[in-house]
Write an enzyme that holds these catalytic residues in place. Structure first.
Site, PDB file in Angstrom:
ATOM      1  N   ARG A 335      49.688  27.660  80.436  1.00 25.76           N
ATOM      2  CA  ARG A 335      49.033  28.066  81.673  1.00 25.76           C
ATOM      3  C   ARG A 335      48.686  26.758  82.365  1.00 25.76           C
ATOM      4  O   ARG A 335      47.911  25.948  81.833  1.00 25.76           O
ATOM      5  CB  ARG A 335      47.797  28.914  81.386  1.00 25.76           C
ATOM      6  CG  ARG A 335      47.041  29.383  82.641  1.00 25.76           C
ATOM      7  CD  ARG A 335      45.942  28.413  83.022  1.00 25.76           C
ATOM      8  NE  ARG A 335      45.091  28.915  84.086  1.00 25.76           N
ATOM      9  CZ  ARG A 335      44.153  28.188  84.679  1.00 25.76           C
ATOM     10  NH1 ARG A 335      43.954  26.932  84.329  1.00 25.76           N
ATOM     11  NH2 ARG A 335      43.411  28.704  85.625  1.00 25.76           N
ATOM     12  N   ASP A 337      46.964  24.487  85.061  1.00 26.21           N
ATOM     13  CA  ASP A 337      45.757  24.543  85.869  1.00 26.21           C
ATOM     14  C   ASP A 337      45.987  24.004  87.276  1.00 26.21           C
ATOM     15  O   ASP A 337      46.668  22.994  87.467  1.00 26.21           O
ATOM     16  CB  ASP A 337      44.664  23.716  85.173  1.00 26.21           C
ATOM     17  CG  ASP A 337      43.348  23.734  85.904  1.00 26.21           C
ATOM     18  OD1 ASP A 337      42.768  24.817  86.042  1.00 26.21           O
ATOM     19  OD2 ASP A 337      42.900  22.659  86.350  1.00 26.21           O
ATOM     20  N   ALA A 338      45.385  24.662  88.274  1.00 24.72           N
ATOM     21  CA  ALA A 338      45.298  24.190  89.662  1.00 24.72           C
ATOM     22  C   ALA A 338      46.592  23.530  90.144  1.00 24.72           C
ATOM     23  O   ALA A 338      46.601  22.379  90.570  1.00 24.72           O
ATOM     24  CB  ALA A 338      44.129  23.217  89.802  1.00 24.72           C
ATOM     25  N   THR A 339      47.666  24.277  90.121  1.00 20.36           N
ATOM     26  CA  THR A 339      48.956  23.698  90.506  1.00 20.36           C
ATOM     27  C   THR A 339      48.986  23.259  91.965  1.00 20.36           C
ATOM     28  O   THR A 339      49.791  22.401  92.340  1.00 20.36           O
ATOM     29  CB  THR A 339      50.090  24.707  90.267  1.00 20.36           C
ATOM     30  OG1 THR A 339      49.800  25.923  90.978  1.00 20.36           O
ATOM     31  CG2 THR A 339      50.242  25.012  88.783  1.00 20.36           C
ATOM     32  N   GLU A 372      48.122  28.694  87.744  1.00 21.09           N
ATOM     33  CA  GLU A 372      46.993  28.979  88.625  1.00 21.09           C
ATOM     34  C   GLU A 372      47.313  28.303  89.946  1.00 21.09           C
ATOM     35  O   GLU A 372      47.535  27.100  89.989  1.00 21.09           O
ATOM     36  CB  GLU A 372      45.689  28.424  88.062  1.00 21.09           C
ATOM     37  CG  GLU A 372      44.503  28.687  88.990  1.00 21.09           C
ATOM     38  CD  GLU A 372      43.294  27.824  88.690  1.00 21.09           C
ATOM     39  OE1 GLU A 372      42.180  28.240  89.045  1.00 21.09           O
ATOM     40  OE2 GLU A 372      43.457  26.730  88.129  1.00 21.09           O
TER      41      GLU A 372
END
Length: 696
Positions: A335, A337-339, A372
């Site tokens: 997963r 984060d904050a792509t 995300e």
């Protein structure tokens, strides 16, 4: 909205061993402490160039025999490295390799001795140390000055400021050879934080909960970040040693054992990884090379350098890290984060590179890559040959925001663009994201991109996650903010929608324990984080001047301990456990819900707070989901064709959130001879049946 500004990244007050020199720390870190009001290719089997020690003075304390043995290895390079950087056990010793373009000379500080690494091309330096084994502690000294931990350290038993340790990852005997990985369709994700998941806060203790999660119907565990970070507790998003599982939860083999045991129970495990910034304390990466850049700005200050000068080494670092977790620890995906904060103007976006690297590392196993992405850009899940990045799924913030407004009535801050109306839920069921390019007033700009072509399972739906619970001032769960009846109804909606559902730890038994932001920092850094968190909460007008809602100090151990799950609640709240177990069984066993909308889905508004969703099936064996977040809805008829049962049949009750087994008051006859009676604050599922068949 752009959630989570609580991950304020104040200045990295890092030091080399015995040094006060901060010259390698970016000045931008001082600006990272200010929290803004809103968020606005190498595979695992890399044949390394293993240089050997063949120059420099003999290190003091080394015998002539040992030095001769080192020199005898010169030019061999026979051993193959698995990764481009780090310390790896190879035949006959240990291979060290580091990317340090900012240093002319790198020395290995090992057991009080120093050995000079051999420069290679593109800023890499390497050394083969024969006879060395696992357990050796070391640092890298740069240009004869400070010595730092390995940027690709595999374990930091004394924390990010301590020495790195050579690990033997081949010692663990895996038992999951028959495990084939996980595909996205049909999965139920469970997000959890290892440190608060059990009283012990370890991987070993978490293993004891695997049978319970499997029994509930969970299929994939999403582990919040576990790379090394400073202090005694934290969320993990301020990690600084991306290859080192944190010492706080056990040893690296304990993590392997957890994943191995999860596979034995038929559960996949994916890992939350952070590539959009580095933590503020204990990060020495910029001492070695240009890991960050001011070319792009994001909410944490400087961005990771994926497209500037020297970015090739950074890209390889991240691609190798993505592969490492899949290959070395058998994770079933990532997963990311904050792509939206991962900036790359190059020809091939680094997100596509790391996704591909992770898949290659799986060696035939199926893995899933979840992103995300606050702006909800569908490009991430499009295939690479169609200009996308090859991810599998994206988090769906829109559904969460609408549900929160419907259940709590709160429309402040980033909830202001959502009404919690029946039409929003119908649209979310049919189209996934609600914002696909319209103006988003909270950000005063357009948000989202068209999501046409995304499959239903590519939308990860949730009512709670770590960000959203913590962003609610005192960290209250929905169980404390909404009526039990509406929470049951919303749970049914989320778990039966065609998207991929995700639960947050404890949600399955109605946990009332808070989940707040916590980070074990001290001094100036702790104060900056505390002030940043308070500034973030200022956007919620309902908090106002209420100090009681914001008094919890993120740096206090009490804040951390308060978030630990109380597992006796799982025993006391058997009705809530039964609700989740039965819904997930329905999702898993009912052929219409199993199809995840594969035969079509449509919906309609039928009241001020009520709507219906029709799941079409072959041969007319449809399902009708009725959700009513308001008062009882009684009508003599419904002038809506989607409410009509298949020809010759009538609707019969299949499932209800008001069943006494879940704490409900019972369910009336929903479709009677002369009226519809849809209970208030409830969700019911109807299936077609013969007219003479009795109700239920």
């Amino acid at each position: 909205m752009p959630v989570l500004l609580v991950r304020a990244r104040p200045p990295p007050l890092t030091r080399g061993a015995g040094s006060d020199d901060l010259s390698c720390v970016s000045a931008e870190c001082l600006r990272q402490a200010t929290v803004p009001p809103e968020k606005g290719g190498t595979g695992p089997l890399l044949a390394g160039s293993l240089a050997t020690l063949k120059h420099g003075a003999k290190p003091a304390g080394w015998s002539d025999e040992r030095r001769a043995m080192v020199q005898a290895q010169t030019g061999r390079g026979a051993a193959r490295r698995r990764y481009p950087i780090g310390a790896e056990l190879v035949e006959g010793g240990v291979s060290f390799r580091v990317w340090a373009p900012r240093a002319e000379r790198v020395d290995l500080v090992l057991d009080g001795e120093e050995l000079r690494l051999e420069p290679e091309r593109d800023g890499y330096q390497s050394l083969f140390a024969p006879g060395l084994g696992a357990g050796a502690t070391y640092r890298f000294r740069l240009d004869g000055k400070d010595a730092y931990p390995d940027p690709a350290s595999r374990f930091q038993p004394e924390g990010p400021h301590g020495p790195s340790v050579v690990m033997d990852f081949s010692a663990y005997e895996w038992r999951d050879s028959a495990w084939g990985g996980v595909e996205l369709a049909g999965q139920v994700i469970y997000e959890f934080h290892v440190g608060t998941f059990t009283p012990e806060g370890t991987w070993a203790a978490a293993m004891g909960k695997l049978p319970f999660l499997r029994d509930i119907g969970i299929t994939v565990l999403e582990m919040m970040p576990v790379n090394e970070f400073p202090g005694r507790f934290g969320w993990g998003y301020d990690g600084v040693d991306l290859f080192a599982p944190t010492r706080l939860y056990g040893e690296p083999d304990d993590l392997r054992r957890f994943v191995d045991e999860a596979h034995r129970f038929g559960l996949g495990v994916i890992l939350d990884v952070v590539y959009n910034h580095f933590g503020p304390d204990g990060c020495y990466l910029n001492c070695f090379g240009p890991y960050t850049s001011d070319k792009h700005a994001n909410e944490w200050g400087e961005s990771v350098n994926f497209d500037g000068e020297g970015s090739a080494g950074v890209r390889e670092f991240v691609a190798a890290n993505a592969a490492y977790w899949i290959d070395e620890f058998h994770f079933d995906g990532l997963r990311v984060d904050a792509t939206q904060a991962i900036m790359d103007d190059g020809d091939e976006h680094v997100l596509a590179v790391l996704a591909q690297s992770a898949r290659e590392a799986a060696r035939g196993r199926s893995v899933i890559i979840v992103g995300e992405n606050e702006p909800q850009h569908a490009r991430l899940v499009r295939p690479r040959d169609a200009g996308g990045y090859g991810f599998d799924a994206l988090w769906n913030d829109d559904l969460h925001h609408s549900a929160t407004v419907a259940l709590t009535g709160r429309t402040e801050a980033y909830f202001k663009d959502h009404e919690g109306s029946p039409q929003e839920f119908v649209s979310a069921a049919k189209y996934g994201f609600l914002f696909q390019g319209q103006v988003y007033s909270w950000q005063d700009q357009r948000r989202g991109k068209p999501a046409r072509g995304m499959r239903s399972e590519q939308f990860v739906n949730f009512l709670e996650n770590h960000d959203q619970v913590a962003n609610w001032a005192p960290g209250d769960r929905l169980a404390r903010r909404a009526s039990p009846q509406n929470v049951r109804a919303a749970t049914a909606l989320m778990l039966l929608l065609p998207g991929t559902p995700m639960l947050f730890q404890g949600q399955e038994f109605g946990s009332r324990r808070p989940f707040v932001y916590f980070a074990s920092h001290s001094g100036q850094l702790a104060e900056l984080v505390r002030n940043g968190r308070r500034a973030f909460l200022d956007q919620f007008q309902s908090v106002g001047e209420d100090e009681a809602a914001t008094a919890r100090d993120p740096g206090s151990e009490d804040a951390f301990l308060a978030c630990k799950l109380d597992w006796t609640e799982a025993e006391r709240n058997g009705e809530i456990v039964a609700l989740h177990r039965d819904l997930l069984r329905l999702r898993r066993e009912d052929p219409v819900f199993v199809a995840q909308g594969g035969h079509g889905l449509d919906g309609a508004v039928i009241g001020p707070d009520a709507f219906l969703l029709r799941f079409f099936a072959e041969e007319g064996d449809d399902r009708l989901l009725l959700v009513n977040f308001g008062r009882d809805l009684v009508k003599p008829s419904l002038a809506e064709p989607l409410a009509a049962p298949p020809e010759g049949l009538v609707w019969r009750l299949l499932w209800s959130s008001e069943a006494p087994a879940y704490g409900g008051a019972g369910t009336p006859l929903v479709e009677g001879p002369a009226q519809w009676r849809i209970p208030g604050q409830a969700a019911v599922v109807l299936a077609p049946g013969p007219a003479e068949q009795p109700q239920g």
